[in-house]
Design an enzyme around this catalytic site. Structure first.
Site, short mmCIF file in Angstrom:
data_model
loop_
_atom_site.label_atom_id
_atom_site.label_comp_id
_atom_site.label_asym_id
_atom_site.label_seq_id
_atom_site.Cartn_x
_atom_site.Cartn_y
_atom_site.Cartn_z
N TYR A 254 50.37 -35.37 -6.69
CA TYR A 254 51.68 -34.94 -7.18
C TYR A 254 51.72 -34.96 -8.71
CZ TYR A 254 56.77 -35.11 -7.84
OH TYR A 254 58.07 -34.87 -8.25
N SER B 3 58.68 -33.37 -13.31
CA SER B 3 58.99 -34.74 -12.86
C SER B 3 58.54 -35.71 -13.95
CB SER B 3 58.21 -35.01 -11.58
OG SER B 3 58.22 -36.39 -11.29
#
Ligand SMILES: NC(=O)c1ccc[n+]([C@@H]2O[C@H](COP(=O)([O-])OP(=O)(O)OC[C@H]3O[C@@H](n4cnc5c(N)ncnc54)[C@H](OP(=O)(O)O)[C@@H]3O)[C@@H](O)[C@H]2O)c1
Length: 391
Positions: A216, A203
């Site tokens: 995350y 990501s």
């Protein structure tokens, strides 16, 4: 897919050309407006024919891209993983998808089979190394080989770090670092035999640590580092490792995200960012790029212009980028006196959430198309059904 762009580009080019000719004097007497419009229409139609032709050609090329290959996709029951299964299937591959929730998985396999994809589903929690071994065995037994492993399974938690516990960080690392770590290590020997690939979905959060998403970003950062290192160490073995760095994609996953602190306000900024067309990209487009990069055995793929911009900014001006992130952090909701926790599907039902959902309508639609009923929602519904039947 691209058919609307070609007529627009051709008509635009024709318009610009005639303006330039008129301005710089080489054009004959101006034509009447009706004639000009008809000409533009004709150029537009020609563009449409070219666009449809190019689209059909790329569709044909795409359909044989992964012919005879076997692709295993973690987190393939919904969102990006499901769209990847559709796309790999459309390009001729057989697919094995895994997830924890049986219902979503069954629905996804039924849908893929209905599209003519040779698909198989395995319930597997990637955080459990034993289940991971069984998953690989089952994939190979079902289709006789393994060519591509796509590590796509992931979860998101949004909230300020004051509202998070150590356990939240541990869970993120288990799912998005240790899970794919065990799976990839176990898969490498099998992939060597087929000169296959590992595709790691990281990501932009791995490279730009986003405030209110620290577990995350931490897990993705570790995973991106391992992915790039693995790519270097598998050189000469026949195995290719592709690191994918997506920016925001409209997968509809905001409904299954867990929001902590002030859930309604956390939901508002997150769902808005995830659903705005300029900030996010459609999941179909993202999946097409990933399948293409896999077939071409690319080493690194960045998806969305904003992610590319973020990477460049971080590379050339890390201090300034950090200041920008500080500003974002300052703008985000404060930690309330009483920390609350809600799923996106609940936080999105508030008045503020409904306003946001109206603006971020594209992501809401994506949720319906991407089989987005999170495991937590399923469990909640199972509980309700259980309660009703025991009454
Ligand atoms: N959406 C975005 O904007 C975005 C941006 C950048 C990167 N990404 C990354 O892209 C990937 C897919 O995102 P998404 O938005 O499509 O997510 P999603 O819609 O929430 O789907 C996540 C998938 O992972 C599965 N999963 C979660 N935990 C698992 C576990 N422990 N074991 C096995 N399967 C598990 C889920 O099924 P179960 O819950 O049933 O297990 C589901 O199939 C993630 O890695 C995410 O971090 C997404």
């Amino acid at each position: 897919m691209i058919s609307w762009k070609a007529p627009l580009a051709l008509a635009g080019a024709r318009w610009a050309w005639s303006r330039a000719r008129r301005r710089y004097g080489s054009a004959p007497t101006p034509e009447p407006a009706r004639g000009r419009n008809l000409e533009l229409l004709a150029w537009g139609a020609a563009g449409a024919v070219i666009g449809v032709g190019a689209s059909a050609l790329s569709e044909r090329r795409r359909s044989g891209l992964m012919s005879g290959k076997v692709v295993l996709i973690t987190g393939g029951s919904r969102g990006l993983g499901l769209q990847l299964a559709r796309e790999f299937g459309a390009s001729g591959a057989s697919v094995v998808i895994c997830a924890r929730g049986q219902e979503n998985l069954d629905r996804a396999v039924a849908e893929l089979t209905g599209r003519g994809v040779d698909a198989h589903g395995v319930v597997c929690d990637v955080t459990d190394p034993e289940q991971v071994e069984t998953l690989l065995d089952e994939a190979e037994q079902r289709f006789g080989r393994l060519d591509v492993l796509v590590n796509s399974a992931g979860t998101m938690l949004v909230g300020p770090q004051d509202a998070l516990t150590d356990e939240h960080f541990r869970q993120a690392m288990d799912i998005m670092f240790w899970g794919p770590f065990h799976l990839s290590r176990a898969a490498v020997d099998r992939l060597r035999a087929t000169r296959g690939s590992i595709v790691n979905i990281t990501s932009i959060g791995a490279y730009l640590s986003v405030p209110h998403m620290l577990p995350y970003s931490t897990a993705k950062h570790a995973w991106a580092a391992l992915s790039e290192g693995m790519a270097a160490e598998t050189a000469g073995t026949g195995v290719r490792v592709t690191t994918v760095v997506p920016g925001l994609m409209r997968t509809g996953s905001h409904r299954g995200v867990l929001f902590r602190g002030d859930p309604e306000r956390e939901y508002a900024w997150f769902a808005l960012a995830a659903g705005l067309p300029l900030l996010s990209v459609s999941v179909e487009r993202a999946a097409r790029h990933i399948v293409h990069a896999t077939a071409r055995r690319k080493g690194f793929l960045v998806i969305t212009p904003t992610a590319r911009l973020g990477l460049v900014a971080r590379g050339i001006a890390p201090g300034l980028t950090q200041e920008a992130m500080r500003l974002v952090g300052w703008l985000l909701p404060d930690t309330p006196g009483q920390v609350e926790e809600r799923l996106g599907s609940e936080a999105g039902d508030s008045r503020l959430g409904r306003v946001v959902n109206t603006v971020a309508v594209l992501n809401e639609r994506a949720g319906r198309q991407m089989n987005q009923r999170s495991r937590a929602e399923e469990q909640r519904e199972d509980r309700r059904t259980g309660e009703r039947s025991s009454e």
